[in-house]
Design an enzyme around this catalytic site. Structure first.
Site, PDB file in Angstrom:
ATOM      1  N   CYS A 190      -1.869   9.394   2.619  1.00 56.57           N
ATOM      2  CA  CYS A 190      -1.503   8.789   1.332  1.00 56.57           C
ATOM      3  C   CYS A 190      -2.478   9.191   0.232  1.00 56.57           C
ATOM      4  CB  CYS A 190      -1.466   7.281   1.465  1.00 56.57           C
ATOM      5  SG  CYS A 190      -3.023   6.587   2.037  1.00 56.57           S
ATOM      6  N   GLU A 239       0.890  -1.178   0.000  1.00 61.71           N
ATOM      7  CA  GLU A 239       0.000   0.000   0.000  1.00 61.71           C
ATOM      8  C   GLU A 239       0.918   1.216   0.000  1.00 61.71           C
ATOM      9  OE1 GLU A 239      -3.065   0.047  -0.456  1.00 61.71           O
ATOM     10  OE2 GLU A 239      -3.964  -1.795   0.278  1.00 61.71           O
TER      11      GLU A 239
HETATM   12  P1  NAD Z   1       8.330   4.693   4.894  1.00 62.19           P
HETATM   13  O1  NAD Z   1       8.253   3.879   3.650  1.00 62.19           O
HETATM   14  O2  NAD Z   1       9.516   5.543   5.116  1.00 62.19           O
HETATM   15  O3  NAD Z   1       8.225   3.747   6.193  1.00 62.19           O
HETATM   16  C1  NAD Z   1       7.227   2.774   6.363  1.00 62.19           C
HETATM   17  C2  NAD Z   1       7.736   1.652   7.237  1.00 62.19           C
HETATM   18  O4  NAD Z   1       8.849   1.038   6.614  1.00 62.19           O
HETATM   19  C3  NAD Z   1       8.189   2.085   8.634  1.00 62.19           C
HETATM   20  O5  NAD Z   1       7.729   1.137   9.577  1.00 62.19           O
HETATM   21  C4  NAD Z   1       9.714   2.063   8.533  1.00 62.19           C
HETATM   22  O6  NAD Z   1      10.339   1.708   9.742  1.00 62.19           O
HETATM   23  C5  NAD Z   1       9.977   1.002   7.483  1.00 62.19           C
HETATM   24  N1  NAD Z   1      11.179   1.276   6.682  1.00 62.19           N
HETATM   25  C6  NAD Z   1      11.656   2.491   6.300  1.00 62.19           C
HETATM   26  N2  NAD Z   1      12.756   2.362   5.540  1.00 62.19           N
HETATM   27  C7  NAD Z   1      12.985   1.028   5.438  1.00 62.19           C
HETATM   28  C8  NAD Z   1      13.970   0.249   4.765  1.00 62.19           C
HETATM   29  N3  NAD Z   1      14.945   0.819   4.058  1.00 62.19           N
HETATM   30  N4  NAD Z   1      13.895  -1.093   4.858  1.00 62.19           N
HETATM   31  C9  NAD Z   1      12.905  -1.684   5.558  1.00 62.19           C
HETATM   32  N5  NAD Z   1      11.947  -1.007   6.214  1.00 62.19           N
HETATM   33  C10 NAD Z   1      11.980   0.336   6.156  1.00 62.19           C
HETATM   34  O7  NAD Z   1       6.977   5.524   4.917  1.00 62.19           O
HETATM   35  P2  NAD Z   1       6.502   6.637   5.929  1.00 62.19           P
HETATM   36  O8  NAD Z   1       7.331   7.863   5.775  1.00 62.19           O
HETATM   37  O9  NAD Z   1       6.376   6.043   7.291  1.00 62.19           O
HETATM   38  O10 NAD Z   1       5.022   6.909   5.343  1.00 62.19           O
HETATM   39  C11 NAD Z   1       4.799   7.756   4.266  1.00 62.19           C
HETATM   40  C12 NAD Z   1       4.531   7.001   2.979  1.00 62.19           C
HETATM   41  O11 NAD Z   1       3.555   6.009   3.177  1.00 62.19           O
HETATM   42  C13 NAD Z   1       3.962   7.911   1.901  1.00 62.19           C
HETATM   43  O12 NAD Z   1       4.555   7.604   0.665  1.00 62.19           O
HETATM   44  C14 NAD Z   1       2.482   7.558   1.882  1.00 62.19           C
HETATM   45  O13 NAD Z   1       1.819   7.836   0.681  1.00 62.19           O
HETATM   46  C15 NAD Z   1       2.535   6.101   2.170  1.00 62.19           C
HETATM   47  N6  NAD Z   1       1.274   5.622   2.719  1.00 62.19           N
HETATM   48  C16 NAD Z   1       0.478   4.797   1.978  1.00 62.19           C
HETATM   49  C17 NAD Z   1      -0.742   4.386   2.470  1.00 62.19           C
HETATM   50  C18 NAD Z   1      -1.652   3.483   1.691  1.00 62.19           C
HETATM   51  O14 NAD Z   1      -2.580   2.927   2.287  1.00 62.19           O
HETATM   52  N7  NAD Z   1      -1.470   3.305   0.399  1.00 62.19           N
HETATM   53  C19 NAD Z   1      -1.154   4.806   3.738  1.00 62.19           C
HETATM   54  C20 NAD Z   1      -0.317   5.644   4.456  1.00 62.19           C
HETATM   55  C21 NAD Z   1       0.902   6.048   3.953  1.00 62.19           C
END
Ligand code: NAD
Length: 474
Positions: free
Chosen positions: A254, A220
């Site tokens: 998002c 997602e």
């Molecule tokens: P992110 O991708 O930075 O982090 C999400 C999760 O991944 C966190 O738990 C983090 O610890 C982990 N993570 C981060 N880097 C990682 C890596 N290199 N390897 C493994 N795990 C890692 O996202 P964010 O900043 O927390 O959230 C924002 C993003 O999420 C935006 O792009 C937003 O659009 C998206 N989002 C999507 C939805 C949806 O339902 N489609 C909902 C909410 C947010």
């Protein structure tokens, strides 16, 4: 400025949770609908019992208004649980399907078996919703789950931990806290399904890790979700719906509208109504509003203020807002025009309270711009013209769409929610979430001698004639 002290689960503890789930997932998978429903109801009660603590924690994490916690986190999860509880027995029932006449004497059905061990990795922006909504689907489908909330919402994670530990034994649902390293340690383990919510760039890291074990994924993700406002749109209604969807959670959603494409004939009316609604919703000084969230942390504050400064330096015009206070991670609701299309603001997902507005003359300009970018998570059309709506729908692609609404389509459990390509893989919500965590096992049962027995080698003339007849007539 908020200082987040990251809580981190030790690696041996992660290995222990994984091991006990590994020895228990088959047992969990054999649970009845009644048992799964009982778990979901316990979860619902524990969330409601801690409603105030969740509100306080999210205020501490990023000044999220209590009303927004109630609406977009707590109610969204409790209504998801209610919907699942109501439909779960029917979803779990094997589904009889037809069998072609050539396979006479047999019957077929789809059996929904749990995938097994699930890993759920969540982001910070809706920290309760995005941990619990996939968990509801995972439990409904009979999986064990390890949850990894975001490291940026430490106070909320602590309450999530209390809820999880109160409701579940770690051999069915466990919680692991920490940042990138911990997330990667989890991704090294072999799961049967990974449900990841976050950015497209980390989605790629998750998919690569999953590929090592051929683990299925639901991703997602996000992207730049455009809003089209055509010459027939009702501007008053458009602005009310748009302001809510864009500025709830200070734009850190998002599904938030990322940029607006408004027909030139409506631009002036739209901007005037937008500014007036922003003043009405958040007051003359939004930094004093208790109904407006902060930016999650310094890193994201800097990312957004850098976009803003760069685009102003490149000639963008500030139509409203623009105030930023580093000490409070505050960025006012901001509206811009003349943002260069090649600026970082128009290349990356904004994910904050800044709204670029463009005007257009010809609808093909709109679809060309949208199609020059990755397919968005959502595309919104504000219009009263069937012809225009059809044109925009037929000439674009998006994970989902709202016509004369923004963002709330996620709340309809009868609709699949998710992205397409760069904005996501797989769907969630209601039955779609249940399916995502299930293996749809196709089962055929033979009752009388099968046609295959008539076609065993050697392939005599009469058998070849039977094949000819089958190809021609059946
Ligand atoms: P992110 O991708 O930075 O982090 C999400 C999760 O991944 C966190 O738990 C983090 O610890 C982990 N993570 C981060 N880097 C990682 C890596 N290199 N390897 C493994 N795990 C890692 O996202 P964010 O900043 O927390 O959230 C924002 C993003 O999420 C935006 O792009 C937003 O659009 C998206 N989002 C999507 C939805 C949806 O339902 N489609 C909902 C909410 C947010």
């Amino acid at each position: 400025m908020q200082v987040h002290m990251e809580t981190r689960t030790a690696i041996p503890e992660i290995e222990e949770i994984y091991k006990i789930q590994q020895s228990n997932f088959r047992f969990v998978g054999q649970s009845t609908a009644k048992e799964r429903i009982a778990k979901l109801k316990r979860l619902r009660k524990a969330i409601l019992d801690r409603r105030k603590e969740l509100q306080d924690a999210m205020w501490k994490d990023f000044k999220k208004p209590a009303a927004e916690v109630d609406l977009s986190e707590i109610y969204t999860v409790t209504s998801d649980i209610d919907f699942t509880v109501k439909h779960l027995s029917a979803w779990m029932r094997p589904k009889p399907v037809s069998t072609p006449i050539t396979m006479f004497g047999s019957s077929s059905k789809i059996v929904y078996e749990p995938k097994g061990m699930a890993l759920i990795i969540a982001p910070w922006n809706y920290p309760v919703l995005l941990v619990f909504a996939p968990l509801v689907s995972a439990i409904a489908a009979g999986n064990t789950a390890i949850l990894k909330p975001s490291e940026f919402t430490v106070a909320t994670s602590a309450i999530i931990r209390l809820i999880i530990e109160e409701v579940f034994d770690p051999n069915e649902v466990g919680i692991v806290e920490g940042g990138v390293e911990i997330s990667q340690a989890l991704l090294d383990l072999k799961f049967n399904h990974i449900f990841f919510t976050g950015s497209p760039s980390v989605g790629k890291v998750v998919m690569e890790a999953a590929a090592k074990h051929l683990t299925s994924v639901t991703l997602e993700l996000g992207g730049k979700s455009p809003v089209i406002i055509d010459e027939t749109a009702n501007i008053k209604a458009t602005v009310a719906r748009l302001v809510w969807a864009k500025f709830i959670n200070a734009g850190q959603t998002c599904l938030a509208p990322d940029y607006v494409l408004v027909h030139e004939s409506k631009k002036h009316q739209f901007i005037t109504a937008l500014v007036s609604q922003l003043k009405k919703s958040y007051g003359e000084d939004p930094s004093k509003s208790s109904d407006y969230a902060a930016i999650i942390n310094e890193k994201h504050f800097k990312r957004l203020t850098t976009y803003l400064e760069a685009s102003l330096n490149l000639g963008s015009k500030l139509l409203y807002g623009g105030d930023c206070k580093a000490l409070e991670n505050f960025i006012a609701p901001t509206v811009l025009e003349n943002v260069p299309l090649d600026s970082a603001m128009m290349q990356d997902e904004i994910f904050g309270p800044i709204l670029p507005v463009f005007s257009y003359k010809d609808s093909n300009e709109v679809t060309e711009l949208i199609n020059s970018k990755e397919k968005p998570l959502a595309l919104y059309i504000y219009s009263r013209s069937k012809k225009n709506i059809k044109h925009f729908m037929d000439n674009t692609s998006a994970g989902g769409s709202g016509i004369n609404i923004s963002a709330i389509h996620i709340g309809n459990p009868y609709l699949p929610f998710g992205g397409v390509n760069n904005s996501g893989i797989g769907k969630s919500n209601g039955h779609f979430g249940f399916i995502e965590f299930s293996n749809q096992r196709g089962v055929m049962r033979q009752y009388i001698p099968s046609i295959i027995q008539l076609l065993l080698p050697p392939y005599t003339k009469s058998k070849r004639r039977l094949l000819d007849f089958t190809i021609k007539w059946l």
